[in-house]
Design a protein around this motif. Structure first.
Motif, PDB file in Angstrom:
ATOM      1  N   GLY A  10      70.869  88.931  44.528  1.00  0.00           N
ATOM      2  CA  GLY A  10      71.669  89.635  45.530  1.00  0.00           C
ATOM      3  C   GLY A  10      70.841  90.084  46.719  1.00  0.00           C
ATOM      4  N   SER A  11      71.275  91.183  47.342  1.00  0.00           N
ATOM      5  CA  SER A  11      70.555  91.696  48.520  1.00  0.00           C
ATOM      6  C   SER A  11      69.080  91.855  48.203  1.00  0.00           C
ATOM      7  CB  SER A  11      71.129  93.060  48.936  1.00  0.00           C
ATOM      8  OG  SER A  11      72.439  92.913  49.378  1.00  0.00           O
ATOM      9  N   GLY A  65      76.177  84.265  39.333  1.00  0.00           N
ATOM     10  CA  GLY A  65      77.156  83.510  40.112  1.00  0.00           C
ATOM     11  C   GLY A  65      76.548  82.214  40.639  1.00  0.00           C
ATOM     12  N   MET A  97      87.313  89.945  48.370  1.00  0.00           N
ATOM     13  CA  MET A  97      87.402  91.045  47.410  1.00  0.00           C
ATOM     14  C   MET A  97      88.435  90.731  46.339  1.00  0.00           C
ATOM     15  SD  MET A  97      86.858  94.068  50.118  1.00  0.00           S
ATOM     16  CE  MET A  97      86.566  95.306  48.892  1.00  0.00           C
ATOM     17  N   TRP A 105      82.682  90.679  41.122  1.00  0.00           N
ATOM     18  CA  TRP A 105      82.690  91.165  39.732  1.00  0.00           C
ATOM     19  C   TRP A 105      83.919  92.055  39.486  1.00  0.00           C
ATOM     20  CZ3 TRP A 105      79.033  90.474  35.724  1.00  0.00           C
ATOM     21  CH2 TRP A 105      77.863  89.809  36.068  1.00  0.00           C
ATOM     22  N   MET A 123      77.525  85.993  43.188  1.00  0.00           N
ATOM     23  CA  MET A 123      77.119  84.705  43.808  1.00  0.00           C
ATOM     24  C   MET A 123      75.723  84.895  44.389  1.00  0.00           C
ATOM     25  SD  MET A 123      79.613  85.074  47.125  1.00  0.00           S
ATOM     26  CE  MET A 123      80.255  86.741  47.359  1.00  0.00           C
ATOM     27  N   SER A 176      76.058  91.033  46.831  1.00  0.00           N
ATOM     28  CA  SER A 176      76.992  91.760  47.693  1.00  0.00           C
ATOM     29  C   SER A 176      76.703  91.500  49.178  1.00  0.00           C
ATOM     30  CB  SER A 176      76.946  93.261  47.374  1.00  0.00           C
ATOM     31  OG  SER A 176      77.283  93.460  46.019  1.00  0.00           O
ATOM     32  N   MET A 197      79.241  89.183  50.466  1.00  0.00           N
ATOM     33  CA  MET A 197      80.654  89.577  50.582  1.00  0.00           C
ATOM     34  C   MET A 197      80.854  90.877  51.341  1.00  0.00           C
ATOM     35  SD  MET A 197      81.844  91.019  46.848  1.00  0.00           S
ATOM     36  CE  MET A 197      83.501  91.091  47.439  1.00  0.00           C
ATOM     37  N   VAL A 217      73.946  81.774  35.499  1.00  0.00           N
ATOM     38  CA  VAL A 217      73.201  82.162  34.303  1.00  0.00           C
ATOM     39  C   VAL A 217      73.309  83.669  34.146  1.00  0.00           C
ATOM     40  CG1 VAL A 217      70.894  82.355  33.324  1.00  0.00           C
ATOM     41  CG2 VAL A 217      71.561  80.271  34.523  1.00  0.00           C
ATOM     42  N   ASP A 277      66.230  97.185  43.287  1.00  0.00           N
ATOM     43  CA  ASP A 277      67.546  97.004  43.918  1.00  0.00           C
ATOM     44  C   ASP A 277      68.093  98.371  44.321  1.00  0.00           C
ATOM     45  OD1 ASP A 277      68.662  98.142  41.615  1.00  0.00           O
ATOM     46  OD2 ASP A 277      69.181  96.219  40.720  1.00  0.00           O
ATOM     47  N   SER A 278      69.379  98.396  44.674  1.00  0.00           N
ATOM     48  CA  SER A 278      69.964  99.648  45.170  1.00  0.00           C
ATOM     49  C   SER A 278      69.998 100.737  44.099  1.00  0.00           C
ATOM     50  CB  SER A 278      71.393  99.378  45.666  1.00  0.00           C
ATOM     51  OG  SER A 278      72.168  98.796  44.632  1.00  0.00           O
TER      52      SER A 278
END
Ligand SMILES: Cc1cc2nc3c(=O)[nH]c(=O)nc-3n(C[C@H](O)[C@H](O)[C@H](O)COP(=O)(O)OP(=O)(O)OC[C@H]3O[C@@H](n4cnc5c(N)ncnc54)[C@H](O)[C@@H]3O)c2cc1C
Length: 605
Positions: A36-37, A60, A77, A83, A109, A113, A116, A248, A570-571
């Motif tokens: 992700g990010s 994803g 969304m 998710w 994916m 985020s 999206m 995966v 991550d966040s």
């Protein structure tokens, strides 16, 4: 490689099939869980060291083509690439939302985020990061993190918009000032000015602190989305030492007890278990580190099912405790209120409304195909200091919904349900207005909240979705802040530019609140609790803190306490949510985390 239909992108090869064949025999230096990010950024940065083999595992696949067009972001969304986590029911909250629960969208994916989201690029204030440092996170103050924002950035603004102090030109993440041809833009901006808000030309300029209104910058390149997949992972994906496995799902971190020098025993992360797209369980090993970048919901879940979390909670689920840590606590978010709806040009004939609306949509989309970035009215933002604290506590974002568009969605649900998780009954109120004219939402967001919620296991099964308790609005002053945010929008509605533009604030009466007259304090309090919802900025569930801080999960080098060879990047590591949207700060964490790792292994040049 696979072509993306909108731009000429080629997505990375899927290493998955090769991995599934060889698993057991292959060891990587680093395994990054979640692309992700943060994860896409970390994998790309670590693979800059040619002698390191880096495996990225993403639940994803490639983003669909409609992720590219900024104005279409809300189509994603609740789709297959979301998710679509749902919170647990909570007393006094979410009555107007579907099943009395709050939707927590997260990208499923590559790019996560960032593939999206609404692409708003806001970093946070000096105060936000200095607060992290004050909480004991040495090395994470504003002066320490600013270079990492700059390192990522390729800022495309020129002329008066270029300022070399806060911005960078040499990073991979394209950040662009956008263009808006929406006529409501100037009405809202002029209204803001009449309410004595200062006009800001650059909200990421950190001095003076951003209180005012102005255009935002966006992670947009040549009119299209610039996710971390596009910015970081794609340019790196030709490297021989970077392996990207798609679809995966990582289920667990594998741990091993080892004897450390001096006779001490310790636990080390040695790899991960995962499930292939066909449902087979497999293992893969890491010689140096496993890095969790699965985001605010899944990073804590993976930790907990692997034995890292609150001891009692883990035992309840039959999980052997490896490190007793407050994983899942400190869930922080920004609560927003999307219950303020303006009709635009309602007094016109239906034929005129329809034609003008179609023309505006077409002209805006033409900008995109001409390579010019736009999010329409969404380009504009207000930061309001409603309590004279010397800093903004309310952010207001403005969204336009074209005439008769909220019911026309790919999945046939109301766009209001897809975006805000509204129940059908509530969404219908918006849809009914939207078949009369365009709708403009002015959404106040509390960026100064204090409530913390929690992510907990539903069961010890790693495939089960965790439970989310938001605990939103548990302090009365948080309601007061949102009430002042609503006041701001109501005052805005009365300004001459808004009235002259034909933007009319509609008395939307939420069914659960009809006991109170619309517009009264009691009505707004009811409405805030009824439809107040996430604007998708949850963070904090694997909190960072100094070694001695019993509230934290990772230390200031992002190592999970009590386990060797395991970090979270991550966040979820944010000790306190920044007072703006959270993507830029997450990418900063990934940039800084990557350098921390390189430095640890003596690879930082
Ligand atoms: C609809 C929406 C709009 C938003 N708008 C904005 C905005 O305009 N501006 C802004 O700044 N912020 C915005 N945000 C927030 C911002 O995008 C997030 O804060 C940020 O992307 C979080 O990054 P992350 O790396 O922590 O998690 P994510 O980007 O969510 O990445 C986590 C990744 O891990 C993968 N993963 C999870 N579990 C597993 C597993 N078990 N195995 C393998 N892979 C796994 C996921 O599929 C995902 O790809 C928005 C978010 C959403 C959802």
């Amino acid at each position: 490689r696979r072509w993306n239909g909108v731009s000429s992108l080629m997505y990375p090869n899927d290493y998955g099939p090769t991995l599934f064949r060889d698993a057991g025999n292959v060891t990587f230096d680093f395994i990054v869980v979640g692309g992700g990010s943060a994860g896409a950024t970390v994998a790309a940065r670590l693979s800059e060291i040619p002698e390191w083999n880096v495996l990225l595992l993403e639940a994803g696949g490639d983003p669909p083509a409609n992720t590219e067009t900024p104005l279409r972001f809300s189509d994603l969304m609740t789709s297959d690439v979301d998710w679509t986590f749902i919170t647990e029911p909570e007393p006094h909250l979410f009555g107007g939302l579907e099943h009395g629960r709050c939707q927590v969208s997260r990208g499923l994916m590559l790019g996560g985020s960032s593939s999206m989201n609404a692409m708003m690029y806001l970093r946070g204030t000096k105060r936000d990061f200095d607060e992290w440092e004050r909480l004991g996170n040495t090395g994470w103050g504003f002066g320490d993190v600013l270079p990492y924002f700059i390192k990522s950035e390729n800022f495309t603004g020129s002329g008066g918009r270029w300022d070399a102090v806060p911005h960078g030109r040499n990073g991979p993440l394209t950040v662009s000032p956008l263009v808006s041809i929406d006529p409501a833009y100037s009405a809202v901006a002029d209204g803001n000015r009449l309410l004595r808000l200062a006009e800001l030309d650059d909200i990421n300029r950190f001095a003076p602190p951003a209180v005012g209104y102005g255009p935002m910058d966006f992670t947009v390149r040549d009119g299209l989305r610039c996710s971390t997949l596009k910015a970081f992972l794609l340019p790196a994906s030709g490297r021989q030492n970077l392996f990207v496995a798609k679809n995966v799902r990582v289920t667990q971190v594998m741990m091993q007890r080892i004897s450390a020098p001096g006779g001490r025993n310790c636990t080390r992360a040695v790899g991960v278990e995962y499930v292939t797209p066909s449902g087979r369980a497999k293992r893969v090993y890491a010689s140096r580190e496993v890095i969790l970048s699965a985001g605010v919901i899944m990073s804590p879940q993976i930790l907990m099912v692997s034995g890292v979390g609150p001891a009692e909670h883990l035992r309840q689920h039959g999980i052997r405790v490896i490190s007793d840590l407050p994983v899942g606590y400190n869930y922080q978010d920004h609560v927003s209120f999307a219950g303020l709806v303006f009709s635009d040009r309602k007094n016109r004939s239906r034929a005129d409304i329809s034609r003008e609306s179609t023309d505006l949509v077409r002209a805006t989309l033409d900008l995109v195909s001409a390579g010019i970035g736009t999010m329409g009215l969404t380009n504009l933002v207000s930061f309001v200091d409603t309590a004279a604290k010397g800093r903004a506590d309310i952010q207001v974002v403005y969204l336009r919904f074209a005439y008769n568009s909220t019911r026309n969605t790919p999945n046939k649900r109301s766009r209001m349900s897809n975006m805000f998780g509204y129940s059908d009954q509530v969404a219908r109120l918006y849809d009914d207005l939207n078949i009369l004219s365009d709708s403009v939402l002015a959404i106040p967001i509390n960026v100064d909240g204090r409530s913390t919620g929690r992510v907990v296991l539903r069961s010890g099964d790693p495939m089960a979705r965790p439970k989310i308790y938001t605990n939103y609005l548990s302090h009365d002053d948080e309601i007061e802040t949102l009430l002042r945010g609503i006041d701001f929008v109501v005052e805005l509605s009365k300004t001459k530019p808004m009235v002259d533009a034909g933007l009319v604030l509609e008395p939307v009466e939420f069914p659960d609140c009809v006991a109170h007259a619309w517009g009264t304090r009691d009505y707004w309090v009811c409405a805030i609790r009824n439809v107040g919802t996430s604007l998708y900025h949850p963070v904090g569930t694997c909190r960072m803190g100094p070694a001695c801080d019993h509230r934290s999960v990772v230390d200031t080098t992002l190592n999970v306490k009590g386990v060797n060879g395991l970090r979270v990047i991550d966040s979820s590591i944010m000790p306190k949510v920044v007072s703006v949207n959270t993507n830029a700060a997450t990418i900063m964490i990934a940039e800084k985390g990557s350098d921390i790792i390189k430095k640890f292994y003596g690879k930082l040049l």
